[in-house]
Write a protein that holds these residues in place. Structure first.
Motif, mmCIF file in Angstrom:
data_model
loop_
_atom_site.group_PDB
_atom_site.id
_atom_site.type_symbol
_atom_site.label_atom_id
_atom_site.label_comp_id
_atom_site.label_asym_id
_atom_site.label_seq_id
_atom_site.Cartn_x
_atom_site.Cartn_y
_atom_site.Cartn_z
ATOM 1 N N GLU A 27 -4.271 5.771 -3.262
ATOM 2 C CA GLU A 27 -3.506 5.682 -3.965
ATOM 3 C C GLU A 27 -2.724 6.828 -4.898
ATOM 4 O OE1 GLU A 27 -6.544 4.790 -5.028
ATOM 5 O OE2 GLU A 27 -6.072 2.417 -3.552
ATOM 6 N N GLN A 48 1.124 -1.370 -0.662
ATOM 7 C CA GLN A 48 0.239 -0.322 0.561
ATOM 8 C C GLN A 48 0.720 1.057 -0.276
ATOM 9 O OE1 GLN A 48 -2.460 -1.108 3.349
ATOM 10 N NE2 GLN A 48 -4.145 -1.642 2.478
ATOM 11 N N ARG A 97 -0.278 8.117 -1.879
ATOM 12 C CA ARG A 97 1.328 7.225 -1.945
ATOM 13 C C ARG A 97 2.275 7.048 -2.923
ATOM 14 N NH1 ARG A 97 -3.131 2.692 1.194
ATOM 15 N NH2 ARG A 97 -3.552 3.793 3.104
ATOM 16 N N GLN A 98 1.532 7.291 -4.062
ATOM 17 C CA GLN A 98 2.862 7.001 -4.690
ATOM 18 C C GLN A 98 3.252 8.215 -4.675
ATOM 19 O OE1 GLN A 98 -0.217 7.023 -8.399
ATOM 20 N NE2 GLN A 98 1.893 7.643 -8.824
ATOM 21 N N VAL A 132 1.309 0.830 -10.245
ATOM 22 C CA VAL A 132 0.938 2.104 -9.858
ATOM 23 C C VAL A 132 1.537 2.673 -11.560
ATOM 24 C CG1 VAL A 132 0.984 3.609 -8.157
ATOM 25 C CG2 VAL A 132 1.425 1.277 -7.650
ATOM 26 N N GLY A 169 2.020 2.345 -3.094
ATOM 27 C CA GLY A 169 0.606 3.366 -3.883
ATOM 28 C C GLY A 169 -0.327 2.326 -4.804
ATOM 29 N N LEU A 170 -0.042 0.509 -4.168
ATOM 30 C CA LEU A 170 -0.209 -0.021 -4.964
ATOM 31 C C LEU A 170 -2.207 -0.724 -4.471
ATOM 32 C CD1 LEU A 170 1.746 -3.331 -4.797
ATOM 33 C CD2 LEU A 170 0.879 -2.667 -6.457
ATOM 34 N N SER A 171 -3.436 -0.526 -4.856
ATOM 35 C CA SER A 171 -4.881 -0.667 -4.742
ATOM 36 C C SER A 171 -4.872 -1.994 -3.919
ATOM 37 C CB SER A 171 -5.357 -0.750 -5.558
ATOM 38 O OG SER A 171 -5.533 -1.998 -6.450
ATOM 39 N N LYS A 172 -5.949 -1.948 -3.325
ATOM 40 C CA LYS A 172 -6.547 -3.196 -2.835
ATOM 41 C C LYS A 172 -6.299 -4.830 -3.123
ATOM 42 C CE LYS A 172 -8.346 -1.653 1.975
ATOM 43 N NZ LYS A 172 -8.962 -0.761 2.053
ATOM 44 N N ARG A 179 -7.604 9.721 -4.610
ATOM 45 C CA ARG A 179 -7.709 8.848 -3.622
ATOM 46 C C ARG A 179 -6.424 8.512 -3.414
ATOM 47 N NH1 ARG A 179 -5.487 6.912 -9.139
ATOM 48 N NH2 ARG A 179 -4.752 4.967 -8.428
#
Lengths: 265, 226
Positions: free
Chosen positions: B58, A158, B61-62, B90, A161-164, B56
């Protein structure tokens, strides 16, 4: 297959399995030629047992994938952190694990068709009952697999940046298989053997035909024949189960990660 | 448990967060990349409020990646695959692109020879350096380090700190929770001292670590330096 598979399945194991089966066939053939198995008996056995074996395999081929599908979904539900999802799954697993498969078969075969209004054949319901039965065990196997992945790796996934969904596919699932395959192989063997319970409701599988021939040959009064019948039936079950478990074992090899866990051989 | 934190980090800053156990340092870090949802308050990245519900997570977090105390490498992937996974899944890079970039990154942290090793085959220091490469591979705006050397054998601490120092030299904005005071003194641009969920002191390394103002800061620094 994607690149995270460590090695190809080991060839030696496949060779070993296939040669074992071949040797068994050769032994059977020799027994038949030399008269160790009475040729008369053999003539009674051949056709029905082959038909029965085919049906046993067919039942297994239906029950195992169905059980896998349901079991995976239920196992995932059990793993969920939302009680709305995990609670029904837990109830399902607890209940199904508590009822003997034979009881479920009898119930499904005789009474479910009446309720659902399909009076033609109870057999599909009985087969479905076995699928449900194995799905509960497979659910637990998968849940244990999901839980075996260290929580930190899920967080790390996570954190880049990986989605669930991506975490599930790229981090959890590949590591799940490494843990679940041995137990699944077990369960598949059980399903193949449990399919023999369907004989009670008249499914014409190996055990059913074994019984038919047994009744028939009792007229001849040769006890050795009856023993021979069941030895051969057992051997056929062994061959089917063995091929399946060895295949699973070979696939297990693909999921081994160098450095993780001890390797038996 | 955080009791009220007001913090601003500028681009290129290397912020070291120090403080005793339980002071909320890790929690603060995890709020920033939303591994922990803050009950109250706002977090902004370049003007965008990242803990707003419509953003979002995600995406956040990137751009704000984290390096963990326990490394948390993906055990079933090689070092190279670990580094390449984020960019591929990603950022949408092709495998060739991601792996080429990954090789370069692993070279930079000194692990060019170990691209095909699995985490179980690597030492702690090597694993942490792979984790750092994995974070940098995302081309993030900020890297958060949660006690990156606390789980390491002493012989490996230097190599990891060197990698982090190099990142600082390259201009990466970083927030590092760490007990390594000499690292803080030499590399940090700002230091923050936390205690019991609050920020007690804030300033340059010299101000906070060498000439601390608060009693508790003084006591902490004295203990660490012994």
């Amino acid at each position: 297959m994607t690149r995270w598979i460590a090695k190809r399945p080991r060839l030696s194991r496949a060779v070993f399995a296939v040669s074992t089966v071949l040797i068994l066939f050769i032994i059977l053939g020799i027994a038949r030629q030399t008269g160790a198995i009475d040729p008369l008996l053999w003539s009674f056995l051949e056709a029905p047992l082959l038909s029965g074996a085919r049906n046993t395999v067919m039942f297994s081929l239906i029950i195992i994938p169905l059980g896998l599908l349901i079991g995976f979904s239920v196992g995932w539900a059990r793993f969920s952190r939302h009680p709305i999802i995990s609670w029904p799954a837990t109830v399902y697993v607890d209940f199904v694990r508590g009822v003997p498969p034979l009881v479920m078969i009898l119930f499904s075969y005789f009474w479910l068709p009446l309720v659902i209004g399909n009076l033609e054949s109870g057999l599909p319901f009985a087969v479905m009952a076995l699928a449900i039965h194995t799905s509960a065990y497979q659910a637990e196997i998968f849940r244990a697999g999901f839980q075996s992945v260290p929580r930190g790796q899920i967080e790390a996934g996570q954190a880049v940046g990986l989605s669930k969904g991506q975490v599930m596919a790229s981090v959890i699932l590949p590591q799940t298989f490494r843990v679940t395959l041995p137990a699944l192989g077990n369960e598949f063997a059980l399903v193949i053997k449990d399919s023999s319970l369907l004989a009670i409701v008249g499914a014409m599988d190996l055990v059913y035909w074994g019984r038919q021939i047994e009744q028939f040959t009792l007229n001849y009064g040769v006890i050795e024949w009856v023993m021979a019948i069941w030895i051969i039936v057992a051997l056929i079950y062994f061959v089917i189960t063995y091929l399946v478990t060895q295949t699973v074992g070979a696939i297990e090899g693909s999921f081994r990660v160098p450095g993780l866990g001890s390797v038996a051989f | 448990m955080l009791k009220g934190v007001d913090l601003e980090v500028k681009q290129g800053d290397v912020l070291v967060v120090a403080g005793p156990s339980g002071s909320g340092k890790s929690t603060l870090l995890r709020c920033i990349n939303l591994l922990v949802t803050p009950d109250k308050g706002k977090i902004f990245l370049e003007g965008v409020q990242v803990n707003a519900p419509e953003i979002r997570v995600e995406w956040v977090r990137q751009n704000i990646v984290m390096v963990f105390q326990q490394f948390n490498l993906f055990a079933h992937l090689t070092a190279l695959q670990n580094v390449a996974l984020g960019p591929r899944k990603v950022l949408g890079k092709s495998r060739e692109e991601a792996e080429a970039a990954g090789r370069e990154l692993l070279e930079r942290v000194g692990l060019g020879q170990k691209t095909d090793a699995y985490p179980a085959e690597l030492s702690g220091g090597q694993q942490q350096r792979v984790a750092i490469a994995r974070a940098v591979a995302m081309s993030p705006k900020v890297i958060l380090f949660d006690e990156p050397t606390s789980a390491l054998d002493p012989e490996f601490i230097k190599e990891v700190l060197d990698a982090i120092t190099q990142l600082a030299k390259d201009g990466m904005t970083m927030i590092v929770v760490s007990h390594e005071m000499s690292f803080a003194k030499s590399v940090a641009t700002r230091v923050v001292f936390m205690d019991d969920g609050n920020i007690l002191e804030e300033g340059t390394p010299d101000e906070v670590l060498v000439h601390p103002k608060h009693e508790r800061t003084k006591a902490f620094v004295a203990k660490i330096l012994k």
